[in-house]
Design a protein around this motif. Sequence first.
Motif, mmCIF file in Angstrom:
data_model
loop_
_atom_site.group_PDB
_atom_site.id
_atom_site.type_symbol
_atom_site.label_atom_id
_atom_site.label_comp_id
_atom_site.label_asym_id
_atom_site.label_seq_id
_atom_site.Cartn_x
_atom_site.Cartn_y
_atom_site.Cartn_z
ATOM 1 N N UNK A 97 -87.070 8.596 39.715
ATOM 2 C CA UNK A 97 -88.000 8.450 40.840
ATOM 3 C C UNK A 97 -86.837 8.243 41.987
ATOM 4 N N UNK A 98 -87.725 8.491 43.292
ATOM 5 C CA UNK A 98 -87.036 8.135 44.407
ATOM 6 C C UNK A 98 -87.047 6.730 45.064
ATOM 7 N N UNK A 99 -86.355 6.224 45.758
ATOM 8 C CA UNK A 99 -86.479 5.004 46.274
ATOM 9 C C UNK A 99 -86.417 4.977 47.904
ATOM 10 N N UNK A 100 -87.405 4.134 48.368
ATOM 11 C CA UNK A 100 -87.493 3.945 49.674
ATOM 12 C C UNK A 100 -87.093 2.640 50.168
ATOM 13 N N UNK A 101 -85.794 2.593 50.910
ATOM 14 C CA UNK A 101 -85.256 1.423 51.580
ATOM 15 C C UNK A 101 -84.799 1.409 52.636
ATOM 16 N N UNK A 102 -85.483 0.495 53.469
ATOM 17 C CA UNK A 102 -85.114 0.418 54.971
ATOM 18 C C UNK A 102 -85.457 1.894 55.728
ATOM 19 N N UNK A 104 -85.418 4.684 54.484
ATOM 20 C CA UNK A 104 -84.775 5.772 54.244
ATOM 21 C C UNK A 104 -85.118 6.243 52.715
ATOM 22 N N UNK A 105 -85.498 7.605 52.440
ATOM 23 C CA UNK A 105 -85.565 8.031 51.171
ATOM 24 C C UNK A 105 -84.392 8.454 50.232
ATOM 25 N N UNK A 106 -84.407 8.029 49.313
ATOM 26 C CA UNK A 106 -82.982 8.209 48.403
ATOM 27 C C UNK A 106 -83.541 8.970 47.013
ATOM 28 N N UNK A 107 -83.378 10.194 46.870
ATOM 29 C CA UNK A 107 -83.899 10.908 46.000
ATOM 30 C C UNK A 107 -82.682 11.063 44.545
ATOM 31 N N UNK A 108 -83.264 10.832 43.452
ATOM 32 C CA UNK A 108 -82.404 11.151 42.366
ATOM 33 C C UNK A 108 -81.728 12.355 42.102
ATOM 34 N N UNK A 109 -80.618 12.484 41.445
ATOM 35 C CA UNK A 109 -79.933 13.810 41.019
ATOM 36 C C UNK A 109 -80.842 14.468 40.452
ATOM 37 N N UNK A 110 -80.827 15.910 40.702
ATOM 38 C CA UNK A 110 -81.743 16.729 39.924
ATOM 39 C C UNK A 110 -82.933 17.119 40.694
ATOM 40 N N UNK A 206 -87.132 17.862 56.469
ATOM 41 C CA UNK A 206 -88.705 17.322 56.404
ATOM 42 C C UNK A 206 -89.165 16.300 55.601
ATOM 43 N N UNK A 207 -88.226 15.659 54.623
ATOM 44 C CA UNK A 207 -88.771 14.861 53.513
ATOM 45 C C UNK A 207 -88.245 13.722 54.071
ATOM 46 N N UNK A 208 -88.544 13.028 55.430
ATOM 47 C CA UNK A 208 -88.275 11.824 55.626
ATOM 48 C C UNK A 208 -89.446 10.833 55.728
ATOM 49 N N UNK A 209 -89.388 9.622 55.608
ATOM 50 C CA UNK A 209 -90.580 8.673 55.691
ATOM 51 C C UNK A 209 -91.615 9.001 56.628
ATOM 52 N N UNK A 237 -90.767 1.433 46.371
ATOM 53 C CA UNK A 237 -90.406 0.796 47.704
ATOM 54 C C UNK A 237 -91.484 1.001 48.820
ATOM 55 N N UNK A 238 -92.415 1.779 48.480
ATOM 56 C CA UNK A 238 -93.626 2.153 49.399
ATOM 57 C C UNK A 238 -94.324 0.884 49.717
ATOM 58 N N UNK A 239 -94.363 0.275 50.850
ATOM 59 C CA UNK A 239 -95.131 -1.120 50.901
ATOM 60 C C UNK A 239 -96.574 -0.690 51.576
ATOM 61 N N UNK A 240 -97.182 0.201 51.812
ATOM 62 C CA UNK A 240 -98.235 0.827 52.225
ATOM 63 C C UNK A 240 -98.067 1.691 53.768
ATOM 64 N N UNK A 241 -99.127 2.254 54.162
ATOM 65 C CA UNK A 241 -99.126 3.081 54.967
ATOM 66 C C UNK A 241 -98.447 2.505 56.602
ATOM 67 N N UNK A 242 -99.192 1.412 56.813
ATOM 68 C CA UNK A 242 -98.884 0.566 57.984
ATOM 69 C C UNK A 242 -97.584 -0.061 58.035
#
Length: 366
Positions: A97-102, A104-110, A206-209, A237-242
Amino acid sequence: MRTSENFWGFNLVLSITVLIVACKTEPETAAVQEPTLLEESADGVFPYGRLSTYGFFSGELNELSPVEEVVPYKPASSLFTDYALKSRFIFFPEGTKASLIENELDFPQGTVLIKNFYYPEDFREPEGARRIIETRLLINEEKGWVAYPYIWNESQTEAILKVVGGEIEVSFTDYDGKDQVINYLVPNKNQCKTCHNKSEVLAPIGVKVQHLNNKLEFTSGKANQLAYWTGLGKLEGFEGEKAHPAMINYEDKNLPLDDRAMAYLDINCSHCHSAEGPASTSGLFLKYDQKDPRKLGVNKIPVAAGNGAGTFDFDIVPGNADESILTHRMNSTIVGIAMPELGRTTVHKEGVQLIKDWINGMKLEH
């Protein structure tokens, strides 16, 4: 790189042999010729020579019907590429799975980003007959993101890896019913880093938060894209649209002009014109949330525009778009003047007009 058959999550049978095109050493200069076919195995060693080998799509390849493991996505605003329409998909490796931190999206290898560029025969009927020109893959490999361009054959049955890029003549009928012909340029593998450049490392655009924090129609119904990924177990890490930034679609004329202009500049320019981009030394920073007028170019003398500045003195002259370097460069296709430097051979008339309206609406400083 991993080579196990479960790496892609498609349970590929590696003993099945498929056909691959022998890549030429020169770019295509006209219609893509039907190639000579060699053999290729789906062995998990990338890149493959043929798009079909990855197994991203089911049925006829040119229908671009994704398999279950491949998820559609769409940024709020789209980067201009000679009026080409685009369909986009993302593949997450099984169990990752990807992570959303501050924000910023961090995607797994592959992880694989899949972007298809196509032209309808008639833009007044966008769901009608079309010609797919290229598919670009961004694969997050062990050492980072790597770009691979695939050019579709004339019969629209396959897309072939062409690391040298290509030039393809494309004809279509535009929204006004006029016949158009353009020479579409497919970037070579190395040129991809010119735009996909973040602190000298290849990175997605294009795959930014802020681009994905909006709703898209999925087969199960309409949903926020980041919430949808979360529900699939592909994002944490997604905490809701707002709770996260969101950008608008610059084509929506019902929205405020300032917001539309900033959305346009962000998706088309900020990958270079940002603190992390290759144009960082220009002092011109065009991200959607930029508030400093000088960093936007207002009454700012360019650092090293050279011939690109033409006869003009400032990046933006408030109230006078026709005297502004920004619109001068957007309105050109001449090498050394045109901005963006890559990705287009034509002028985006609607985009230029949007930025002109924005500049002309600025109040003059006294």
